[in-house]
Design an enzyme around this catalytic site. Structure first.
Site, PDB file in Angstrom:
ATOM      1  N   ASP A 252       0.806  -1.218   0.000  1.00 28.08           N
ATOM      2  CA  ASP A 252       0.000   0.000   0.000  1.00 28.08           C
ATOM      3  C   ASP A 252       0.838   1.267   0.000  1.00 28.08           C
ATOM      4  O   ASP A 252       0.345   2.346   0.317  1.00 28.08           O
ATOM      5  CB  ASP A 252      -0.979   0.005   1.182  1.00 28.08           C
ATOM      6  CG  ASP A 252      -0.301  -0.309   2.504  1.00 28.08           C
ATOM      7  OD1 ASP A 252       0.936  -0.402   2.528  1.00 28.08           O
ATOM      8  OD2 ASP A 252      -1.023  -0.469   3.512  1.00 28.08           O
ATOM      9  N   ASP A 287      -0.918  -0.117  13.068  1.00 27.02           N
ATOM     10  CA  ASP A 287      -1.739  -1.309  12.846  1.00 27.02           C
ATOM     11  C   ASP A 287      -0.851  -2.495  13.181  1.00 27.02           C
ATOM     12  O   ASP A 287       0.063  -2.830  12.429  1.00 27.02           O
ATOM     13  CB  ASP A 287      -2.218  -1.366  11.395  1.00 27.02           C
ATOM     14  CG  ASP A 287      -3.008  -2.639  11.095  1.00 27.02           C
ATOM     15  OD1 ASP A 287      -3.274  -3.424  12.033  1.00 27.02           O
ATOM     16  OD2 ASP A 287      -3.359  -2.851   9.916  1.00 27.02           O
ATOM     17  N   ASP A 361     -10.201  -4.509  13.775  1.00 22.96           N
ATOM     18  CA  ASP A 361     -10.248  -4.914  12.364  1.00 22.96           C
ATOM     19  C   ASP A 361     -10.481  -6.419  12.309  1.00 22.96           C
ATOM     20  O   ASP A 361     -11.612  -6.876  12.170  1.00 22.96           O
ATOM     21  CB  ASP A 361      -8.959  -4.523  11.655  1.00 22.96           C
ATOM     22  CG  ASP A 361      -8.912  -5.012  10.203  1.00 22.96           C
ATOM     23  OD1 ASP A 361      -9.968  -5.420   9.677  1.00 22.96           O
ATOM     24  OD2 ASP A 361      -7.824  -5.017   9.601  1.00 22.96           O
ATOM     25  N   LYS A 386     -14.427  -2.086   6.421  1.00 21.53           N
ATOM     26  CA  LYS A 386     -14.055  -2.545   5.088  1.00 21.53           C
ATOM     27  C   LYS A 386     -15.332  -3.011   4.408  1.00 21.53           C
ATOM     28  O   LYS A 386     -15.921  -4.032   4.783  1.00 21.53           O
ATOM     29  CB  LYS A 386     -13.042  -3.687   5.177  1.00 21.53           C
ATOM     30  CG  LYS A 386     -11.704  -3.268   5.792  1.00 21.53           C
ATOM     31  CD  LYS A 386     -10.777  -4.450   5.987  1.00 21.53           C
ATOM     32  CE  LYS A 386      -9.408  -4.012   6.493  1.00 21.53           C
ATOM     33  NZ  LYS A 386      -8.532  -5.165   6.805  1.00 21.53           N
ATOM     34  N   SER A 413     -11.903   2.142   5.469  1.00 18.56           N
ATOM     35  CA  SER A 413     -10.615   1.567   5.073  1.00 18.56           C
ATOM     36  C   SER A 413     -10.600   0.986   3.661  1.00 18.56           C
ATOM     37  O   SER A 413     -11.591   0.445   3.181  1.00 18.56           O
ATOM     38  CB  SER A 413     -10.231   0.458   6.064  1.00 18.56           C
ATOM     39  OG  SER A 413      -9.012  -0.164   5.693  1.00 18.56           O
ATOM     40  N   HIS A 414      -9.423   1.088   3.052  1.00 15.80           N
ATOM     41  CA  HIS A 414      -9.128   0.428   1.779  1.00 15.80           C
ATOM     42  C   HIS A 414      -8.845  -1.049   2.034  1.00 15.80           C
ATOM     43  O   HIS A 414      -8.951  -1.545   3.157  1.00 15.80           O
ATOM     44  CB  HIS A 414      -7.928   1.100   1.115  1.00 15.80           C
ATOM     45  CG  HIS A 414      -6.642   0.949   1.895  1.00 15.80           C
ATOM     46  ND1 HIS A 414      -5.392   1.168   1.366  1.00 15.80           N
ATOM     47  CD2 HIS A 414      -6.394   0.590   3.190  1.00 15.80           C
ATOM     48  CE1 HIS A 414      -4.459   0.962   2.263  1.00 15.80           C
ATOM     49  NE2 HIS A 414      -5.039   0.604   3.386  1.00 15.80           N
ATOM     50  N   ARG A 415      -8.452  -1.769   0.991  1.00 10.47           N
ATOM     51  CA  ARG A 415      -7.967  -3.141   1.115  1.00 10.47           C
ATOM     52  C   ARG A 415      -6.597  -3.230   0.454  1.00 10.47           C
ATOM     53  O   ARG A 415      -6.191  -2.345  -0.304  1.00 10.47           O
ATOM     54  CB  ARG A 415      -8.922  -4.143   0.442  1.00 10.47           C
ATOM     55  CG  ARG A 415     -10.335  -4.193   0.972  1.00 10.47           C
ATOM     56  CD  ARG A 415     -10.445  -4.367   2.479  1.00 10.47           C
ATOM     57  NE  ARG A 415      -9.706  -5.455   3.068  1.00 10.47           N
ATOM     58  CZ  ARG A 415     -10.216  -6.640   3.440  1.00 10.47           C
ATOM     59  NH1 ARG A 415     -11.503  -6.898   3.218  1.00 10.47           N
ATOM     60  NH2 ARG A 415      -9.480  -7.547   4.021  1.00 10.47           N
ATOM     61  N   CYS A 416      -5.885  -4.333   0.705  1.00  9.29           N
ATOM     62  CA  CYS A 416      -4.557  -4.474   0.094  1.00  9.29           C
ATOM     63  C   CYS A 416      -4.660  -4.554  -1.426  1.00  9.29           C
ATOM     64  O   CYS A 416      -3.791  -4.074  -2.154  1.00  9.29           O
ATOM     65  CB  CYS A 416      -3.840  -5.686   0.666  1.00  9.29           C
ATOM     66  SG  CYS A 416      -4.703  -7.255   0.470  1.00  9.29           S
ATOM     67  N   LYS A 437      -8.532   5.463   5.997  1.00  7.89           N
ATOM     68  CA  LYS A 437      -7.240   4.784   5.848  1.00  7.89           C
ATOM     69  C   LYS A 437      -7.179   4.256   4.424  1.00  7.89           C
ATOM     70  O   LYS A 437      -7.875   3.324   4.075  1.00  7.89           O
ATOM     71  CB  LYS A 437      -7.155   3.642   6.864  1.00  7.89           C
ATOM     72  CG  LYS A 437      -5.937   2.761   6.769  1.00  7.89           C
ATOM     73  CD  LYS A 437      -6.021   1.662   7.827  1.00  7.89           C
ATOM     74  CE  LYS A 437      -4.896   0.652   7.693  1.00  7.89           C
ATOM     75  NZ  LYS A 437      -4.989  -0.420   8.713  1.00  7.89           N
TER      76      LYS A 437
END
Length: 475
Positions: A252, A287, A361, A386, A413-416, A437
């Site tokens: 990321d 995190d 999370d 997410k 939040s985003h994801r990988c 994020k």
């Protein structure tokens, strides 16, 4: 349906006559354009087609993209993806054929959109988001959306949301606020990833990422500038200490110097912040993603170093002591997943100290039932949201409401595995999450979100409100 039937059903003959009369009354210099715009508003929008395709995410792994057609236009959305599917989150549907993308192809999910979902949604009003989402849930019939695939369902849900906003002729963030019953809009504080570790990078750092939060900025535009400048100062700090090879980046965009200790990484970030001169205006978040290095009841801080693994075990009580020391020494305001996802006891004990925000999370997986348990037991005080863990826009709005009713913080939040889709930027503003994020202030799929927030702030003008110091209390 024949043309005449369509004209009769929508009373278009009368509406055309009304449009012509309106153009005459307005003395329009371009009557054709005037009539065209008048008709677009007069005819209600309906979904006419849903078309999906397989695309690649930021990791080069397939995901689903959808074009949802209405008589007002075509609206595109794509689903972010992740490397693992947790026990309590919605299921991505992948083909499993090792001969195609190593088993990661999503042609089955694409087929489900093009055949099953499209047929079910054609003719529906795109402004009725909850009805669209419920239609897909009913069609899937499984608890975790494993029949159609969350990657299929979410892409359609997001595209429908964009179509609904267009039908109402309002920005996407305003439409999302309307869907949730909110009347406030807030630009979130970005949590920029600056150092990557854990399973996101090839260094020896156990924790997943170190982030910076420009809570002292007055506007999002300034926050982005502060994040970018700190990121580039950090690059110089790393080059000075480790050489250019230390500036490799994780998935990321965070730098991944070959460090192993928490403090080593935090010292680098602290020095970068000092060089910017922003000092106390920038705070730090980490995190931990502790589940990744939890071995039974112990935490192996050297799990990524084969020659050292097993030599630096910490008990949960040791980890609490470590977090207390770090929060005292560095301006840390938020810690995500400080313990294993099933270690509710120590997460609660640490949270009760009220040293910093404690974000769930892996602990919560955006699952409403686990959230309710955490709220009842005061296990943590913030949700990492997410959207693809849930599967529809409607359900995501509901869990945000659940978190806010409990006076929790919310981090969109985003994801990988990301795409260029900037949906979560509008989602964060519309629901006033207060925090977002989306990775480092670099890489196109990450900047797509931050740049969209710039546009939103510009569009809101004097009405724009940046969460800043109120990053946890955004109503």
């Amino acid at each position: 349906m024949s043309v005449q039937e369509y004209l009769d059903n929508h009373m278009l003959s009368r509406k055309i006559e009304e449009a012509v009369n309106a153009a005459v009354r307005a003395k329009s210099p371009d009557p054709i354009l005037f009539i065209s715009n008048h008709m677009r508003k007069a005819v209600p929008s309906v979904i006419t087609k849903v078309k999906a395709r397989q695309i690649l995410d930021s990791r080069g792994i397939p995901t689903v993209e959808v074009d949802l057609h209405t008589n007002k236009g075509v609206f595109r959305a794509s689903t972010p993806s992740s490397d693992l599917t947790g026990l309590y989150e919605a299921v991505e549907l992948r083909d499993g054929d090792k001969g195609s993308y190593l088993g990661n192809s999503v042609s089955k999910a694409v087929k489900n959109v093009n055949e099953k979902i499209s047929e079910a949604l054609v003719g529906m009003d795109p402004t009725l988001q909850s009805q669209i989402d419920q239609a897909m849930i009913d069609l899937d019939k499984t608890e975790k959306k494993g029949e159609l695939g969350v990657n299929a369902i979410l892409a359609v849900s997001m595209a429908a949301c964009k179509a609904g906003a267009a039908q109402k002729e309002v920005p996407l963030y305003k439409h999302i606020a309307d869907l949730s019953g909110r009347n406030t809009l807030t630009l979130p504080v970005p949590a920029f990833t600056v150092i990557s570790g854990g399973k996101r990078a090839g260094n020896s750092l156990a924790i997943q990422e170190i982030m910076i939060l420009p809570i002292g900025a007055s506007r999002f535009e300034e926050a982005l500038q502060m994040g970018s400048e700190t990121y580039h100062h950090l690059k110089a700090v790393i080059v000075d200490k480790y050489g250019a090879q230390g500036c490799n980046v994780g998935e990321d965009g965070g730098f991944a110097p070959n460090i192993s200790s928490f403090k080593e990484g935090l010292d680098l970030v602290k020095e970068a912040i000092s060089r910017t001169g922003y000092n106390e205006r920038i705070k730090i978040a980490i995190d931990v993603a502790a589940t990744d290095f939890c071995m039974g009841t112990k935490y192996d801080l050297d799990y990524k170093s084969p020659n050292k693994s097993g030599q630096n075990f910490k008990s949960a009580d040791d980890m609490i002591k470590l977090y207390r020391e770090l929060c005292a020494e560095y301006p840390i305001v938020s810690i995500e997943d400080p313990f294993d996802k099933e270690d509710w006891e120590h997460t609660k004990r640490f949270s009760s100290l009220a040293i910093c925000q404690v974000v769930g999370d892996d602990l919560l997986m955006s699952n409403s039932q686990r959230m309710k348990k955490a709220i009842e037991e005061s296990t943590c005080d913030a949700l990492l949201l997410k959207i693809n863990q849930i599967g529809t826009v409607t359900e995501a709005i509901e869990v945000v409401k659940l978190a806010k009713d409990a006076h929790w913080g919310v981090v969109a939040s985003h994801r990988c595995g990301e795409t260029e889709d900037s949906f979560i930027a509008d989602f964060s503003v519309g629901l006033s999450t207060g925090q977002i994020k989306a990775g480092a202030p670099c890489r196109g799929e990450r900047l797509a979100k931050y740049n969209q927030l710039l546009r939103i702030e510009e569009e809101l003008g004097d009405d724009a409100f940046y969460a800043g110091e109120e990053w946890r209390e955004s109503s």
